[in-house]
Motif scaffolding. Structure first.
Motif, short mmCIF file in Angstrom:
data_model
loop_
_atom_site.label_atom_id
_atom_site.label_comp_id
_atom_site.label_asym_id
_atom_site.label_seq_id
_atom_site.Cartn_x
_atom_site.Cartn_y
_atom_site.Cartn_z
N LEU A 177 4.67 7.11 25.11
CA LEU A 177 3.85 8.08 24.47
C LEU A 177 3.35 7.95 23.25
N SER A 178 4.34 7.88 22.15
CA SER A 178 4.25 7.96 20.80
C SER A 178 3.42 6.69 20.51
N ALA A 179 3.70 5.50 20.94
CA ALA A 179 2.86 4.29 20.59
C ALA A 179 1.70 4.32 21.00
N LYS A 180 1.29 5.08 22.10
CA LYS A 180 0.00 5.17 22.53
C LYS A 180 -0.97 6.22 21.90
N VAL A 181 -0.24 7.41 21.30
CA VAL A 181 -0.61 8.58 20.45
C VAL A 181 -1.28 7.89 19.29
N SER A 182 -0.27 7.25 18.88
CA SER A 182 -0.56 6.43 17.48
C SER A 182 -1.94 5.32 17.27
N SER A 183 -1.86 4.66 18.66
CA SER A 183 -2.77 3.63 18.51
C SER A 183 -3.30 3.51 20.09
N PRO A 184 -4.42 4.13 20.36
CA PRO A 184 -4.69 4.26 21.67
C PRO A 184 -5.16 3.10 22.54
N ASP A 185 -5.52 1.87 21.55
CA ASP A 185 -5.99 0.53 22.21
C ASP A 185 -4.65 -0.19 22.40
N LEU A 186 -3.58 0.22 22.32
CA LEU A 186 -2.34 -0.57 22.47
C LEU A 186 -2.06 -0.78 23.87
N ARG A 187 -1.76 -1.78 24.54
CA ARG A 187 -1.19 -2.19 25.87
C ARG A 187 0.25 -1.94 25.92
N VAL A 188 0.48 -0.74 26.44
CA VAL A 188 1.90 -0.21 26.58
C VAL A 188 2.14 -0.46 28.16
N LEU A 189 3.75 -1.17 28.20
CA LEU A 189 4.16 -1.05 29.72
C LEU A 189 5.66 -0.46 29.72
N ILE A 190 5.79 0.31 30.58
CA ILE A 190 7.26 0.66 30.81
C ILE A 190 7.99 -0.05 31.95
N VAL A 191 8.92 -0.56 31.76
CA VAL A 191 9.70 -1.33 33.01
C VAL A 191 10.94 -0.63 33.15
N GLU A 192 11.04 -0.21 34.59
CA GLU A 192 12.18 0.66 35.13
C GLU A 192 12.81 -0.32 36.36
N LYS A 193 14.12 -0.36 35.95
CA LYS A 193 14.99 -0.77 37.17
C LYS A 193 14.92 0.11 38.30
N ALA A 194 14.86 1.42 38.50
CA ALA A 194 14.88 2.40 39.47
C ALA A 194 13.96 2.24 40.41
N PRO A 195 13.96 2.77 41.48
CA PRO A 195 12.52 3.14 42.24
C PRO A 195 11.69 4.01 41.68
N ARG A 196 10.64 4.51 42.11
CA ARG A 196 9.97 5.51 41.65
C ARG A 196 10.45 6.84 41.74
N GLU A 197 11.46 6.82 42.84
CA GLU A 197 11.82 8.09 43.39
C GLU A 197 13.13 8.46 42.48
#
Length: 326
Positions: free
Chosen positions: A27-47
């Motif tokens: 969120l901090s990266a996107k707030v600072s630079s809205p045009d950045l392509r940011v991806l979160i990678v998570e090992k766990a399932p959505r639940e």
């Protein structure tokens, strides 16, 4: 190797981990630079999103000037109640003293100064950009005495619905900003470029070890270093007996990213054999290898300051009265 920013597997920033740290970093990266392509990678399932942050009480320690500096942040104080609250300032000196005290003076001074001095601004930022619904912690940190609520302990802020609410607030803010989270996606290794710098991650989809593929980014932020759910690492880092401890939170914190960083000669800090860890008294009937998503932190046993705690050898286990939810 990536073909550049037009490559669908290329991002400006990849964040590993969807806990409070990972969500806030993205969120901090996107707030600072809205045009950045940011991806979160998570090992766990959505639940199982949210890491261990989901299982906390959502309490935040921050320096403040007393009730007037916190009232604008919270949503659970109606007008008729605000004049019935006694909440003393918790200064930066108070905060720094508590950090020194609970760490036996072994805190990193520079990091500690950042934590203390930026604490209130961080709380304000989380409200503005993370949609965090702050509450005064009446239930945990205050007593009603002759019609007045008296706060104590320096830990006045919490989040509505605790860790569940914190992760919900931050996840909604991240999604609103257009940040994508790839669940069931395990980071197998960190990728290096020809100069030895991090260039991305190799991942696989959970349950399919043959599905490995590469994601590239000039910046990779690791917010998934926890090893609490790995019996062998607990024993290795903290000593015999810790493999028997119950896991309060997510079963997916198995230390993968910690080991990946150490494999690349990341510098270690701290000494678990002397400094111990953050742990709590936990119900013996709780699930041993992963937390309960409904009960979260309700397995905590907080009554021990009012009695004596002995181990199986009849020895005092802790100084039960040394502090009271300070």
């Amino acid at each position: 190797m990536p073909q550049g920013p037009l490559d669908p597997n290329y991002y400006d920033i990849i964040v590993v981990g969807s806990g409070a740290a990972g969500l806030t970093a993205a969120l901090s990266a996107k707030v600072s630079s809205p045009d950045l392509r940011v991806l979160i990678v998570e090992k766990a399932p959505r639940e199982w999103r949210g890491g261990n942050g989901y299982f906390t009480a959502g309490a935040y320690r921050t320096a403040h000037d007393g009730l007037p500096s916190l009232l604008p942040l919270v949503s659970n104080v109606p007008p008729e109640l605000k004049d019935k609250i006694d909440l003393a300032p918790y200064t930066t000196e108070d905060f720094q003293h508590d950090l020194q005290r609970v760490t036996g003076g072994r805190i990193d001074k520079e990091l500690g100064a950042v934590l203390v001095n930026d604490s209130l601004d961080t709380v304000r930022w989380l409200k503005e950009h993370g949609n965090v619904d702050w509450w005064l912690s009446f239930r945990r940190q205050a007593y009603e005495v002759q019609g007045r609520w008296k706060f104590w302990g320096g830990l006045a802020l919490t989040v509505k619905d605790g860790g569940k609410g914190l992760i919900k607030n931050l996840s909604e803010a991240v999604t609103k900003r257009g940040i994508v989270t790839s669940f069931d996606t395990k980071v197998e290794r960190l990728l290096l470029n020809g100069e030895g710098s991090i260039a991305g991650v190799e991942v696989s989809k959970q349950g399919n070890a043959d599905s490995k593929f590469q994601l590239y980014a000039p910046s990779v932020i690791l917010c998934a270093g926890g090893f609490e759910a790995n019996r062998e690492l607990r024993k290795s880092f903290m000593g015999p007996g810790w493999e028997l401890a119950h896991v309060r939170g997510t079963p997916y914190n198995t230390g993968d990213m910690l080991l990946a960083a150490l494999d690349l000669d990341a510098r270690k800090a701290g000494d678990y054999s002397h400094t111990g860890c953050h742990s709590v008294c936990w119900d013996a009937d709780s699930p041993p290898d992963g937390g309960d998503r409904d009960k979260t932190n309700e397995f905590t046993k907080s009554g021990y300051p009012l009695g004596l705690m002995l181990n199986v050898r009849g020895q005092r286990f802790v100084d039960e009265g040394v502090d009271l939810r300070k």
